[in-house]
Design an enzyme around this catalytic site. Sequence first.
Site, mmCIF file in Angstrom:
data_model
loop_
_atom_site.group_PDB
_atom_site.id
_atom_site.type_symbol
_atom_site.label_atom_id
_atom_site.label_comp_id
_atom_site.label_asym_id
_atom_site.label_seq_id
_atom_site.Cartn_x
_atom_site.Cartn_y
_atom_site.Cartn_z
ATOM 1 N N ASP A 95 87.337 -89.860 48.614
ATOM 2 C CA ASP A 95 86.083 -89.721 49.323
ATOM 3 C C ASP A 95 85.827 -91.021 50.092
ATOM 4 O O ASP A 95 86.417 -92.065 49.788
ATOM 5 C CB ASP A 95 84.953 -89.452 48.325
ATOM 6 C CG ASP A 95 83.627 -89.181 49.008
ATOM 7 O OD1 ASP A 95 83.601 -88.421 49.980
ATOM 8 O OD2 ASP A 95 82.615 -89.775 48.574
ATOM 9 N N ASP B 236 82.239 -92.116 51.856
ATOM 10 C CA ASP B 236 80.915 -92.687 51.615
ATOM 11 C C ASP B 236 80.722 -92.949 50.125
ATOM 12 O O ASP B 236 80.802 -92.042 49.308
ATOM 13 C CB ASP B 236 79.818 -91.734 52.104
ATOM 14 C CG ASP B 236 79.776 -91.621 53.615
ATOM 15 O OD1 ASP B 236 79.697 -92.658 54.275
ATOM 16 O OD2 ASP B 236 79.844 -90.489 54.130
#
Length: 342
Positions: A26, A28
């Site tokens: 991922d 963010d």
Amino acid sequence: MSQTARTRPEASEQALSEAYDTALLDLDGVVYAGGNAIAHAVASLGTARSGGLHLAYVTNNALRTPDAVAEHLSELGIPTGADDVITSAQAVARLISEQVPAGARVLVIGGDGLRVALRERGLEPVESADEDPAAVVQGFGGPDLPWGRFAEASYAVARGVPWFASNTDLTIPSARGIAPGNGAAVEVVRIATGAEPQVAGKPLPPMHRETILRTGAKRPLVVGDRLDTDIEGAFNGEVDSLLVLTGVTDGAQLLAAPPQHRPTYVDADLRGLLTGQPEVVEEGDGFRCGGWTAQAGSEHLELAGDGEALDGLRALCAAAWTAAGDGTCELDGGKALARLGL
């Protein structure tokens, strides 16, 4: 990983970067926050990549194109090509293309990431409900997305046009704190229309399918900061996961996680890719990890010992998850977490 109730974080004698062929990272809250690299991310990813681990960046944020994301990562010191980036915009565009005719018009409520992904699938992005769209797609449009775009979506959805959403994350990390995400924007259209969108992003199967198709991963490790997207997505895809504590998830949320939100491994940040993971063992009425022991009392999670805070957290997870079984732990762990500085 089987879909059974995990009762403790697992151990790995090998560094995770050696035990898996691909890290599905991922962005963010894991690699960066508010556009700035998170501490230790650049160096850790560089070391993992030089050791042979394939790095792929998997994001629910549909605002930017893969080219833009790759350029940003490269500027941070993480050399990345567009093919290394998989977005929820790509996943939702594939989902739409399987349900509408080739060349169909799609009303876009969001940014360039959605438009590029739709064109990649041979679909035509349009801006108005009056352009006879065959579908409506909604993705994160950034803080400057005009309110009128939600009205445009609502007009089309109320007429019965199929509605799709890249993801439904209610929040997104930023440099200044936690901000509303695409899920909050989706709620606006849901309230106005009473309709429900088809959703592609994590933790749902369309995103996992898109990721595997584009990376060819055989033994992937999902790396994320969110229990309800990254970790649940790994659970749904029956692959292993590493939770890093650099984003939205805190210790209390981890202890209270239901089975589908329990990660395989837990670490402070991306340095966890470069190490093995310690074993959590049963000891007496509780569990031991490193210098810490933890057990479930009648009302509280109890912690004793000293050493690395993460080892204490891992032991607490075992006590909490075992006590909860297939449910959510309701025992108070506040005092124990405070002792760990978590």
